[in-house]
Design a protein around this motif. Structure first.
Motif, PDB file in Angstrom:
ATOM      1  N   ARG A 176       0.807  -1.225   0.000  1.00 19.34           N
ATOM      2  CA  ARG A 176       0.000   0.000   0.000  1.00 19.34           C
ATOM      3  C   ARG A 176       0.837   1.270   0.000  1.00 19.34           C
ATOM      4  O   ARG A 176       0.451   2.266  -0.612  1.00 19.34           O
ATOM      5  N   TYR A 177       1.992   1.248   0.691  1.00 16.70           N
ATOM      6  CA  TYR A 177       2.728   2.489   0.923  1.00 16.70           C
ATOM      7  C   TYR A 177       4.124   2.498   0.300  1.00 16.70           C
ATOM      8  O   TYR A 177       4.968   3.304   0.676  1.00 16.70           O
TER       9      TYR A 177
ATOM     10  N   ASP B  81       5.691   2.441  -7.106  1.00 12.08           N
ATOM     11  CA  ASP B  81       4.571   1.629  -7.590  1.00 12.08           C
ATOM     12  C   ASP B  81       3.727   1.024  -6.471  1.00 12.08           C
ATOM     13  O   ASP B  81       3.578  -0.210  -6.371  1.00 12.08           O
TER      14      ASP B  81
ATOM     15  N   LYS C 182      -2.700   0.384  -5.582  1.00 14.23           N
ATOM     16  CA  LYS C 182      -3.868   1.201  -5.234  1.00 14.23           C
ATOM     17  C   LYS C 182      -5.158   0.385  -5.191  1.00 14.23           C
ATOM     18  O   LYS C 182      -6.099   0.737  -4.474  1.00 14.23           O
ATOM     19  N   ASN C 183      -5.184  -0.695  -5.943  1.00  8.51           N
ATOM     20  CA  ASN C 183      -6.398  -1.513  -5.996  1.00  8.51           C
ATOM     21  C   ASN C 183      -6.443  -2.421  -4.769  1.00  8.51           C
ATOM     22  O   ASN C 183      -5.626  -3.324  -4.616  1.00  8.51           O
ATOM     23  N   GLU C 184      -7.407  -2.166  -3.891  1.00 12.71           N
ATOM     24  CA  GLU C 184      -7.473  -2.908  -2.636  1.00 12.71           C
ATOM     25  C   GLU C 184      -7.775  -4.383  -2.857  1.00 12.71           C
ATOM     26  O   GLU C 184      -7.378  -5.244  -2.046  1.00 12.71           O
TER      27      GLU C 184
END
Length: 369
Positions: A99-100, A104, A107-109
């Protein structure tokens, strides 16, 4: 794949690494063995980019890593203390790097969940994603730290004493698990340890480090059976080592006696170290021994000529489950260890203070300048 060329690093003027060169091959498990202060963790920190070498170069797939920040190297790092976030669940700890990431981020959960679930399943934690890290065991924390590192698909995974905080049974299980996980993912592992059995059992190759230098880089069976120096033999903690010198008559003299040399040893050297592995020694009876000797004294002649022999008094023994270590004292007070595997036959019974003969084939000895 990963190459270290002439790495040198000093702290407050003291060398931590000295002109160190080695390589990590593609899809390899490489273990680094050495005492505290030998430079093992320093090497990992240089590879990860946490510290900068004073001299030398690191290359990954032929590209220099000099000046490349840690987050852009494609190298994962699992610290000894695991460094998990206590306020996050197991799932969120593993998902953090996805996530962080500064490069790259995902972003897609849904993709995050898919990859985290797959990784938790791989490390055997599929049912613990919702637990807080304070609610899981030390072995489970180790797996979470590994999953968090591997989920971002690093080219190399560095492990700094990852099993050091685990109990003996869990450490043995994780030894198998780490090799299984590495093989499934095809990622190269570099694993630092001060435990010789861990290094030998896990590594495709073993690097023995001391005072910032690589003393030997070889396959485990070569390191164990043919250490290339007395220093390597000492780190393995499986050899009795005698310090002395070669005699004009072709023997090895030390304060406790004189021993015959293997045929392959040059006789034109002065100072020397004579090494014999614990499990290569037989204990034989001597005249005057009360009981417990399973073999008769070796007679004079050709059989005796092929053996090295020393008189020694029995002290005590130490039981370790699969083996017994017997301790004997030589005339010069040096203690010699004899390892006896219980799978062989019923263990011998020796009498404390009695005199026995320690014998081994002279060709089994290793002698170093």
């Amino acid at each position: 794949m990963l190459e270290a060329r002439s790495l040198t690093k000093r702290y407050d003027g003291q060398p931590a690494l000295q002109d160190l060169s080695l390589d990590l091959r593609d899809n390899e498990y490489l273990t680094l063995l050495g005492p505290s202060g030998s430079g093992k963790s320093t090497l990992l920190r240089l590879i990860a980019g946490f510290d900068v070498a004073d001299r030398g170069e690191l290359l990954l797939d032929g590209q220099s890593l000099n000046g490349v920040p840690p987050h852009e190297r494609g190298i994962g790092f699992v610290s000894q203390g695991f460094a998990l976030f206590p306020h996050m669940t197991v799932f969120d700890n593993v998902a953090f790097g996805l996530r962080y990431s500064q490069r790259d981020p995902v972003k897609n959960e849904a993709d995050v969940r898919r990859r985290v679930v797959e990784m938790l399943d791989l490390v055997g934690l599929a049912d613990l994603g919702d637990r807080m890290t304070g609610q899981i065991s030390g072995g489970q924390k180790q797996r979470v730290a590994l999953a968090r590192t591997l989920v971002v698909n690093p080219r190399v995974c560095l492990l700094d004493e990852p099993l050091g905080a685990l109990d003996a049974n869990l450490r043995q299980r994780m030894t198998v698990e780490l090799r299984r996980i590495r093989k499934l993912l095809g990622i190269s592992f570099m694993h630092v340890t001060g435990n010789e059995l861990e290094a030998l059992s896990m590594g495709d190759r073993v690097v023995v480090l001391d005072q910032g230098r690589a003393l030997q880089v070889d396959e485990p069976d070569r390191v164990y059976n043919r250490p290339n120096s007395a220093a390597v033999a000492r780190f393995l903690n499986r050899y009795n080592i005698f310090e002395g010198k070669l005699t004009d008559g072709g023997g090895f003299a030390f304060p406790g006696g004189e021993l015959p040399l293997p045929d392959s040893v040059p006789t034109n050297r002065d100072a020397a170290s004579y090494c014999i592995r614990y499990d290569r020694i037989q204990v034989r009876g001597m005249q005057g021994a009360k009981n417990g000797a399973t073999d008769a004294p070796v007679p004079e002649g050709s059989a005796a000529a092929s053996l090295a022999q020393l008189p020694a008094r029995y002290i005590t023994s130490e039981y370790s489950g699969s083996a017994i270590i017997y301790f004997f004292r030589l005339a010069d007070e040096k203690v010699v260890e004899v390892e006896y595997h219980l799978s062989h036959r019923k263990p011998d019974a020796f009498t404390e203070g009695d005199l026995y003969t320690l014998a081994w084939p002279r060709e089994e000895a290793l002698v170093y300048a």
